[in-house]
Design a protein around this motif. Structure first.
Motif, PDB file in Angstrom:
ATOM      1  N   GLU A 115       5.923  -1.249  12.369  1.00 27.98           N
ATOM      2  CA  GLU A 115       6.612  -2.340  11.675  1.00 27.98           C
ATOM      3  C   GLU A 115       6.152  -3.698  12.187  1.00 27.98           C
ATOM      4  OE1 GLU A 115       8.059   0.408  12.642  1.00 27.98           O
ATOM      5  OE2 GLU A 115       9.441   1.147  11.101  1.00 27.98           O
ATOM      6  N   VAL A 116       5.905  -3.789  13.490  1.00 31.97           N
ATOM      7  CA  VAL A 116       5.436  -5.047  14.074  1.00 31.97           C
ATOM      8  C   VAL A 116       4.054  -5.394  13.534  1.00 31.97           C
ATOM      9  CG1 VAL A 116       4.818  -6.246  16.200  1.00 31.97           C
ATOM     10  CG2 VAL A 116       6.839  -4.780  16.137  1.00 31.97           C
ATOM     11  N   ASP A 117       3.168  -4.390  13.461  1.00 28.44           N
ATOM     12  CA  ASP A 117       1.825  -4.616  12.921  1.00 28.44           C
ATOM     13  C   ASP A 117       1.889  -5.078  11.470  1.00 28.44           C
ATOM     14  OD1 ASP A 117       0.619  -3.773  15.299  1.00 28.44           O
ATOM     15  OD2 ASP A 117       0.640  -1.677  14.667  1.00 28.44           O
ATOM     16  N   LEU A 118       2.841  -4.527  10.727  1.00 30.62           N
ATOM     17  CA  LEU A 118       3.006  -4.882   9.327  1.00 30.62           C
ATOM     18  C   LEU A 118       3.474  -6.329   9.184  1.00 30.62           C
ATOM     19  CD1 LEU A 118       2.752  -3.217   6.647  1.00 30.62           C
ATOM     20  CD2 LEU A 118       5.225  -2.858   6.786  1.00 30.62           C
ATOM     21  N   LEU A 119       4.351  -6.743  10.085  1.00 32.03           N
ATOM     22  CA  LEU A 119       4.984  -8.065   9.985  1.00 32.03           C
ATOM     23  C   LEU A 119       4.137  -9.209  10.522  1.00 32.03           C
ATOM     24  CD1 LEU A 119       8.692  -7.336  10.981  1.00 32.03           C
ATOM     25  CD2 LEU A 119       7.947  -8.500   8.895  1.00 32.03           C
TER      26      LEU A 119
ATOM     27  N   ASP B 223       4.590   0.735   1.271  1.00 37.90           N
ATOM     28  CA  ASP B 223       4.989  -0.015   2.460  1.00 37.90           C
ATOM     29  C   ASP B 223       4.633  -1.482   2.280  1.00 37.90           C
ATOM     30  OD1 ASP B 223       5.444   2.551   3.313  1.00 37.90           O
ATOM     31  OD2 ASP B 223       3.719   2.613   4.670  1.00 37.90           O
ATOM     32  N   GLY B 224       5.473  -2.362   2.842  1.00 35.74           N
ATOM     33  CA  GLY B 224       5.169  -3.783   2.750  1.00 35.74           C
ATOM     34  C   GLY B 224       6.190  -4.627   3.469  1.00 35.74           C
TER      35      GLY B 224
ATOM     36  N   ARG C  20       0.831  -1.200   0.000  1.00 31.03           N
ATOM     37  CA  ARG C  20       0.000   0.000   0.000  1.00 31.03           C
ATOM     38  C   ARG C  20       0.866   1.251   0.000  1.00 31.03           C
ATOM     39  NH1 ARG C  20      -3.070  -1.264   5.392  1.00 31.03           N
ATOM     40  NH2 ARG C  20      -3.616   0.941   5.188  1.00 31.03           N
ATOM     41  N   ARG C  21       0.277   2.332  -0.512  1.00 32.31           N
ATOM     42  CA  ARG C  21       1.016   3.600  -0.573  1.00 32.31           C
ATOM     43  C   ARG C  21       1.351   4.117   0.809  1.00 32.31           C
ATOM     44  NH1 ARG C  21       3.747   7.100  -0.014  1.00 32.31           N
ATOM     45  NH2 ARG C  21       4.135   8.997  -1.233  1.00 32.31           N
ATOM     46  N   ARG C  22       0.446   3.968   1.757  1.00 37.22           N
ATOM     47  CA  ARG C  22       0.705   4.424   3.126  1.00 37.22           C
ATOM     48  C   ARG C  22       0.114   3.435   4.117  1.00 37.22           C
ATOM     49  NH1 ARG C  22       2.631   9.614   3.009  1.00 37.22           N
ATOM     50  NH2 ARG C  22       2.776   9.520   5.276  1.00 37.22           N
ATOM     51  N   THR C  23       0.809   3.255   5.224  1.00 38.54           N
ATOM     52  CA  THR C  23       0.288   2.438   6.327  1.00 38.54           C
ATOM     53  C   THR C  23       0.546   3.193   7.630  1.00 38.54           C
ATOM     54  OG1 THR C  23       2.389   1.208   6.424  1.00 38.54           O
ATOM     55  CG2 THR C  23       0.596   0.224   5.145  1.00 38.54           C
ATOM     56  N   ASP C  24       0.048   4.415   7.689  1.00 41.21           N
ATOM     57  CA  ASP C  24       0.305   5.267   8.861  1.00 41.21           C
ATOM     58  C   ASP C  24      -0.204   4.637  10.146  1.00 41.21           C
ATOM     59  OD1 ASP C  24       1.380   7.082   7.123  1.00 41.21           O
ATOM     60  OD2 ASP C  24      -0.416   8.337   7.010  1.00 41.21           O
TER      61      ASP C  24
ATOM     62  N   SER D 171       6.774   5.289   3.090  1.00 41.00           N
ATOM     63  CA  SER D 171       5.843   6.413   3.049  1.00 41.00           C
ATOM     64  C   SER D 171       6.185   7.569   3.992  1.00 41.00           C
ATOM     65  CB  SER D 171       4.419   5.920   3.330  1.00 41.00           C
ATOM     66  OG  SER D 171       4.333   5.281   4.591  1.00 41.00           O
ATOM     67  N   PRO D 172       6.795   7.355   5.167  1.00 36.48           N
ATOM     68  CA  PRO D 172       6.983   8.497   6.076  1.00 36.48           C
ATOM     69  C   PRO D 172       7.979   9.543   5.591  1.00 36.48           C
ATOM     70  CG  PRO D 172       7.028   6.420   7.290  1.00 36.48           C
ATOM     71  CD  PRO D 172       7.102   6.081   5.844  1.00 36.48           C
TER      72      PRO D 172
END
Length: 350
Positions: free
Chosen positions: A23-27, A202-203, A15-19, A113-114
């Motif tokens: 990083e833990v939530d992403l993983l 982000d990914g 996704r373009r942004r994952t505000d 994204s940040p």
């Protein structure tokens, strides 16, 4: 020598942004998915290795926070590379080859994204002569593209065709960020248009490696790593021929890529012009399917995009869609560092 295979692969929807996500939530979802695919528990993994960049995260030792998603207690055998996750996979492969582990979890992530990615990536440059000039990553890629055009290796129409093919192939990839009919757009830095450049997003991704019979027990059709190698170009762009990639060619040679043709090639080419360089260096012909996932032009989470190329190639072998695949990862400006792996299915190994 041990037989080592990729037995599972998972990635996020890019996704373009994952505000709203750390990083833990992403993983976490990716780690749960890749472990669930094998039935392994976290405490059954022999070695864990990750790839990420503190410059991208904007804080020192950021990878230690991501370990919360893995679970570092009780203590685990763990390592980290300040590189794309493809190089973390290489370290894990070495660990298994030495007999110190039978299984390994490899993961990588990037939140682009940040910050301003074009500026952040200037920190990779030679600090004495090049970095003070502040050429950003797109400007350097444009220099390479212009060199290819001047050499007669490509033109803007051919580059646009690469972008169109990649985004069209990405329509079958549920994780891709950009798909379908993406317009070439205006020149971002001539001769590169917006369509020649990767999306910012982000990914995260993760794979599990296993050796020998363990791999066969965990996966119906393991993707055996028949060869893997990585090489680097000179740091100074001024002493390199930007229309060629000797390091990619040398890595491919040592990985055994030229021994027999491959039916699939997942090339880490964030810019359309870089696919031209890689195809020439690897001798990839029209009979090889190039980036059926859409490649980095469809989704380019920095520090994970290279590992995704390995994972996508392995996944095609798992599904029986490929018998012998080549996977490539790169890091640094203008294809400075390159890793090549050759993967085969069980039938090709027999």
């Amino acid at each position: 020598m041990r037989d080592v295979a990729i037995v599972a692969f998972a990635q996020t929807a890019h996704r373009r942004r994952t505000d709203e996500l750390s990083e833990v939530d992403l993983l976490m979802p990716v780690l749960h998915e890749v472990l669930g695919a094998t039935g392994l528990k976290a405490n059954e993994i022999g070695f864990t290795c990750s790839g990420s960049a503190d410059y991208l995260a904007g804080r020192a030792f950021s990878f230690t926070m991501a370990l919360d998603g893995v679970g570092a207690h009780p203590p685990i055998s763990e390592s980290h590379v300040e590189m794309d996750g493809a190089w973390a996979l290489y370290e894990a492969w070495v660990k298994i080859m030495t007999g110190e582990a039978d299984t390994a979890l490899v993961y990588s992530y990037g939140k682009s994204s940040p910050g301003e990615v074009r500026d952040v990536l200037t920190r990779q440059l030679d600090p004495y002569y090049l970095a003070p000039l502040w050429p950003d990553s797109v400007a350097l890629a444009a220099l390479q593209a212009q060199a290819l055009i001047d050499a007669g290796d490509t033109d803007e129409a051919a580059l646009a065709a690469i972008a169109a093919r990649s985004r069209a192939d990405a329509t079958t990839n549920p994780y891709a960020q950009l798909t379908g009919d993406v317009p070439a757009g205006d020149h971002l830095v001539r001769p590169l248009r917006t369509g020649d450049c990767p999306p910012i997003g982000d990914g995260a991704a993760a794979v599990i490696l296993a050796a020998g019979d363990t791999a066969r027990a965990l996966c119906a059709r393991p993707a055996w790593i028949r060869g893997i190698d990585h090489r680097i170009e000179a740091h100074s762009l001024g002493v390199r021929d930007l229309t060629d990639s000797p390091s990619t060619r040398l890595a491919a040679q040592h990985a055994g890529a030229f021994e027999r043709p491959v039916d699939t090639a997942e090339l880490h080419a964030p810019f359309t012009s870089q696919e031209v360089v890689l195809r020439k260096a690897l001798g990839v012909g029209d009979d090889t399917r190039i980036n059926p996932s859409g490649g980095a032009l469809a989704a380019n989470p920095i520090m994970a995009a290279g590992l995704i190329r390995l994972g996508e190639a392995a996944a095609r072998i798992h599904r029986g869609e490929s018998d012998r695949a080549l996977a490539h990862a790169t890091s640094g400006p203008c294809l400075q560092q390159n890793l090549v792996a050759v993967l085969e299915g069980e039938s090709a190994h027999a």
